[in-house]
Design a protein around this motif. Structure first.
Motif, PDB file in Angstrom:
ATOM      1  N   UNK A  96     -17.397 -22.659  40.061  1.00  0.00           N
ATOM      2  CA  UNK A  96     -16.731 -22.127  41.250  1.00  0.00           C
ATOM      3  C   UNK A  96     -15.593 -23.034  41.682  1.00  0.00           C
ATOM      4  N   UNK A  97     -14.482 -22.455  42.083  1.00  0.00           N
ATOM      5  CA  UNK A  97     -13.362 -23.290  42.560  1.00  0.00           C
ATOM      6  C   UNK A  97     -13.656 -23.853  43.950  1.00  0.00           C
ATOM      7  N   UNK A  98     -12.893 -24.846  44.342  1.00  0.00           N
ATOM      8  CA  UNK A  98     -13.100 -25.517  45.625  1.00  0.00           C
ATOM      9  C   UNK A  98     -12.913 -24.600  46.832  1.00  0.00           C
ATOM     10  N   UNK A  99     -12.131 -23.534  46.698  1.00  0.00           N
ATOM     11  CA  UNK A  99     -11.887 -22.695  47.877  1.00  0.00           C
ATOM     12  C   UNK A  99     -13.086 -21.831  48.273  1.00  0.00           C
ATOM     13  N   UNK A 100     -14.120 -21.794  47.462  1.00  0.00           N
ATOM     14  CA  UNK A 100     -15.346 -21.082  47.831  1.00  0.00           C
ATOM     15  C   UNK A 100     -16.152 -21.975  48.765  1.00  0.00           C
ATOM     16  N   UNK A 101     -16.092 -21.700  50.052  1.00  0.00           N
ATOM     17  CA  UNK A 101     -16.799 -22.502  51.057  1.00  0.00           C
ATOM     18  C   UNK A 101     -17.848 -21.633  51.753  1.00  0.00           C
ATOM     19  N   UNK A 102     -18.869 -22.272  52.277  1.00  0.00           N
ATOM     20  CA  UNK A 102     -19.897 -21.559  53.032  1.00  0.00           C
ATOM     21  C   UNK A 102     -20.908 -20.843  52.157  1.00  0.00           C
ATOM     22  N   UNK A 103     -21.029 -21.253  50.897  1.00  0.00           N
ATOM     23  CA  UNK A 103     -22.029 -20.639  50.031  1.00  0.00           C
ATOM     24  C   UNK A 103     -23.094 -21.676  49.690  1.00  0.00           C
ATOM     25  N   UNK A 104     -24.283 -21.158  49.354  1.00  0.00           N
ATOM     26  CA  UNK A 104     -25.423 -22.018  49.077  1.00  0.00           C
ATOM     27  C   UNK A 104     -26.130 -21.554  47.813  1.00  0.00           C
ATOM     28  N   UNK A 105     -26.863 -22.447  47.165  1.00  0.00           N
ATOM     29  CA  UNK A 105     -27.606 -22.060  45.966  1.00  0.00           C
ATOM     30  C   UNK A 105     -28.562 -20.904  46.255  1.00  0.00           C
ATOM     31  N   UNK A 106     -28.676 -20.016  45.288  1.00  0.00           N
ATOM     32  CA  UNK A 106     -29.575 -18.874  45.413  1.00  0.00           C
ATOM     33  C   UNK A 106     -28.923 -17.623  45.967  1.00  0.00           C
ATOM     34  N   UNK A 107     -27.677 -17.711  46.432  1.00  0.00           N
ATOM     35  CA  UNK A 107     -26.994 -16.526  46.959  1.00  0.00           C
ATOM     36  C   UNK A 107     -26.647 -15.569  45.820  1.00  0.00           C
ATOM     37  N   UNK A 108     -26.650 -14.292  46.136  1.00  0.00           N
ATOM     38  CA  UNK A 108     -26.289 -13.256  45.171  1.00  0.00           C
ATOM     39  C   UNK A 108     -24.772 -13.236  44.991  1.00  0.00           C
ATOM     40  N   UNK A 109     -24.354 -13.122  43.736  1.00  0.00           N
ATOM     41  CA  UNK A 109     -22.930 -13.008  43.416  1.00  0.00           C
ATOM     42  C   UNK A 109     -22.763 -11.953  42.339  1.00  0.00           C
ATOM     43  N   UNK A 110     -21.557 -11.431  42.223  1.00  0.00           N
ATOM     44  CA  UNK A 110     -21.227 -10.487  41.163  1.00  0.00           C
ATOM     45  C   UNK A 110     -20.074 -11.052  40.354  1.00  0.00           C
ATOM     46  N   UNK A 111     -20.205 -10.930  39.024  1.00  0.00           N
ATOM     47  CA  UNK A 111     -19.145 -11.320  38.102  1.00  0.00           C
ATOM     48  C   UNK A 111     -18.571 -10.041  37.522  1.00  0.00           C
ATOM     49  N   UNK A 112     -17.251  -9.902  37.560  1.00  0.00           N
ATOM     50  CA  UNK A 112     -16.615  -8.712  37.012  1.00  0.00           C
ATOM     51  C   UNK A 112     -15.922  -9.070  35.709  1.00  0.00           C
ATOM     52  N   UNK A 113     -16.293  -8.377  34.664  1.00  0.00           N
ATOM     53  CA  UNK A 113     -15.690  -8.593  33.357  1.00  0.00           C
ATOM     54  C   UNK A 113     -14.350  -7.875  33.293  1.00  0.00           C
ATOM     55  N   UNK A 114     -13.440  -8.309  32.418  1.00  0.00           N
ATOM     56  CA  UNK A 114     -12.127  -7.650  32.307  1.00  0.00           C
ATOM     57  C   UNK A 114     -12.246  -6.189  31.916  1.00  0.00           C
ATOM     58  N   UNK A 115     -11.168  -5.453  32.104  1.00  0.00           N
ATOM     59  CA  UNK A 115     -11.059  -4.045  31.747  1.00  0.00           C
ATOM     60  C   UNK A 115     -12.002  -3.162  32.541  1.00  0.00           C
ATOM     61  N   UNK A 116     -12.279  -3.537  33.795  1.00  0.00           N
ATOM     62  CA  UNK A 116     -13.036  -2.667  34.691  1.00  0.00           C
ATOM     63  C   UNK A 116     -14.487  -2.463  34.321  1.00  0.00           C
ATOM     64  N   UNK A 117     -15.090  -3.370  33.591  1.00  0.00           N
ATOM     65  CA  UNK A 117     -16.494  -3.238  33.227  1.00  0.00           C
ATOM     66  C   UNK A 117     -17.361  -3.379  34.477  1.00  0.00           C
ATOM     67  N   UNK A 118     -18.627  -2.968  34.344  1.00  0.00           N
ATOM     68  CA  UNK A 118     -19.570  -3.092  35.451  1.00  0.00           C
ATOM     69  C   UNK A 118     -19.737  -4.550  35.838  1.00  0.00           C
ATOM     70  N   UNK A 119     -20.127  -4.742  37.091  1.00  0.00           N
ATOM     71  CA  UNK A 119     -20.411  -6.091  37.574  1.00  0.00           C
ATOM     72  C   UNK A 119     -21.695  -6.591  36.937  1.00  0.00           C
ATOM     73  N   UNK A 120     -21.762  -7.903  36.755  1.00  0.00           N
ATOM     74  CA  UNK A 120     -22.937  -8.548  36.180  1.00  0.00           C
ATOM     75  C   UNK A 120     -23.709  -9.207  37.325  1.00  0.00           C
TER      76      UNK A 120
END
Length: 123
Positions: A96-120
């Protein structure tokens, strides 16, 4: 005074204590953990990619990331992709880059793959 120097506990990183294995007045044994420290400055995202999407991301790629609970969206860099035994998925790890502030371990996140694929889904 020299004996008191041996009583000091020094952490190799700055962070938050999340678990204590020994209490005040208890004997600490060499090599036995005393505290668990969480480094909030270098968080990462772990997720699983189905095998069919494996070619959509590789180390050093930049992927879109969302953390809905704190309304954050941005980009993160793929550190590695690791095969997971006995499943048709691969573990992906993003820094994660430094500009991601206010997050903690265990939080839910979504990763988006290129070409509009579903979130992971991730942790």
């Amino acid at each position: 005074n020299n004996q008191y120097e041996y009583l000091k506990i020094k952490a190799p990183i700055g962070g938050m204590i999340t678990k204590k294995w020994i209490g005040e007045g208890e004997m600490a044994m060499p090599g036995t953990p005393a505290l668990q420290i969480l480094d909030l400055e270098s968080l990462e995202i772990w997720g699983n990619i189905p095998e069919r999407y494996l070619g959509k991301a590789k180390p050093k790629d930049t992927l879109k990331v969302q953390i809905p609970s704190v309304n954050l969206e941005g980009s993160a860099t793929v550190r590695t992709i690791v095969p997971v035994a006995s499943e048709a998925t691969f573990k992906i790890v993003l820094d994660l880059p430094d500009e991601f502030k206010g997050i903690y371990p265990g939080m839910f996140a979504q990763i988006f793959l290129p070409e509009g694929q579903d979130a992971v889904p991730t942790k």
